[in-house]
Design a protein around this motif. Structure first.
Motif, PDB file in Angstrom:
ATOM      1  N   ARG A  32       0.829  -1.208   0.000  1.00  0.00           N
ATOM      2  CA  ARG A  32       0.000   0.000   0.000  1.00  0.00           C
ATOM      3  C   ARG A  32       0.867   1.264   0.000  1.00  0.00           C
ATOM      4  NH1 ARG A  32      -5.312   0.534   0.735  1.00  0.00           N
ATOM      5  NH2 ARG A  32      -5.491  -1.664   1.290  1.00  0.00           N
ATOM      6  N   ASN A  35      -3.537   5.833  -0.962  1.00  0.00           N
ATOM      7  CA  ASN A  35      -4.830   5.211  -1.245  1.00  0.00           C
ATOM      8  C   ASN A  35      -4.750   4.108  -2.302  1.00  0.00           C
ATOM      9  OD1 ASN A  35      -6.213   6.923   0.555  1.00  0.00           O
ATOM     10  ND2 ASN A  35      -6.237   8.548  -0.980  1.00  0.00           N
ATOM     11  N   TYR A  36      -3.541   3.629  -2.595  1.00  0.00           N
ATOM     12  CA  TYR A  36      -3.338   2.605  -3.620  1.00  0.00           C
ATOM     13  C   TYR A  36      -2.715   1.365  -2.999  1.00  0.00           C
ATOM     14  CZ  TYR A  36      -4.165   6.447  -6.791  1.00  0.00           C
ATOM     15  OH  TYR A  36      -4.733   7.510  -7.444  1.00  0.00           O
ATOM     16  N   LYS A  37      -3.060   0.204  -3.545  1.00  0.00           N
ATOM     17  CA  LYS A  37      -2.435  -1.030  -3.090  1.00  0.00           C
ATOM     18  C   LYS A  37      -1.874  -1.791  -4.281  1.00  0.00           C
ATOM     19  CE  LYS A  37      -6.676  -3.732  -2.985  1.00  0.00           C
ATOM     20  NZ  LYS A  37      -7.528  -4.605  -2.196  1.00  0.00           N
ATOM     21  N   ASN A  38      -1.076  -2.802  -3.998  1.00  0.00           N
ATOM     22  CA  ASN A  38      -0.402  -3.596  -5.027  1.00  0.00           C
ATOM     23  C   ASN A  38       0.543  -2.742  -5.873  1.00  0.00           C
ATOM     24  OD1 ASN A  38      -1.834  -6.318  -4.730  1.00  0.00           O
ATOM     25  ND2 ASN A  38      -3.530  -4.903  -4.954  1.00  0.00           N
ATOM     26  N   VAL A  39       1.193  -1.752  -5.242  1.00  0.00           N
ATOM     27  CA  VAL A  39       2.097  -0.848  -5.943  1.00  0.00           C
ATOM     28  C   VAL A  39       3.448  -1.545  -6.126  1.00  0.00           C
ATOM     29  CG1 VAL A  39       3.245   1.388  -5.889  1.00  0.00           C
ATOM     30  CG2 VAL A  39       0.907   1.166  -5.014  1.00  0.00           C
TER      31      VAL A  39
END
Length: 116
Positions: A32, A35-39
């Motif tokens: 994370r 506000n983003y995941k799998n970055v």
């Protein structure tokens, strides 16, 4: 803006194992950033080379002979937590990587976060 302490993790893997390694890592941490995941980042194909030693158990190549293969670099960051780092490597990368001794590089860095 906020600066956070992170581990930057990089590994190199042949294309047919990329998805397995990625899923292995994501099973341990959702990577994370704000506000983003799998970055995660993946490089374009490059060339990996090695010469397996006598004690090696190579998936590709023969002991004492130079082997070259196409591989990609996978790179991501996680919070600077050594327990998490060990789990990502030992449970996420190692069991899903085809090599008996994969190259995994770890550096301590800081990342900027726009959201506090």
């Amino acid at each position: 803006m906020k600066l956070v302490d992170i581990y930057r993790v990089k590994t190199f893997v042949v294309p047919e194992y990329v998805d397995a390694v990625v899923q292995g890592v994501l099973s341990i941490d959702d990577l994370r950033v704000g506000n983003y995941k799998n970055v995660m980042w993946q490089s374009k194909s490059g060339v990996e080379q090695f010469v397996p030693g006598e004690e090696a158990v190579p998936t590709e190549g023969e002991s004492g002979e130079k082997t070259t293969l196409t591989s990609l670099r996978i790179e991501f960051s996680i919070p600077r937590d050594e327990s998490l780092l060990r789990r990502v490597i030992e449970e996420g990368i190692y069991p899903n990587h085809p090599w008996d001794e994969p190259v995994v590089q770890v550096s301590e860095e800081r990342e900027a976060r726009k959201q506090e």
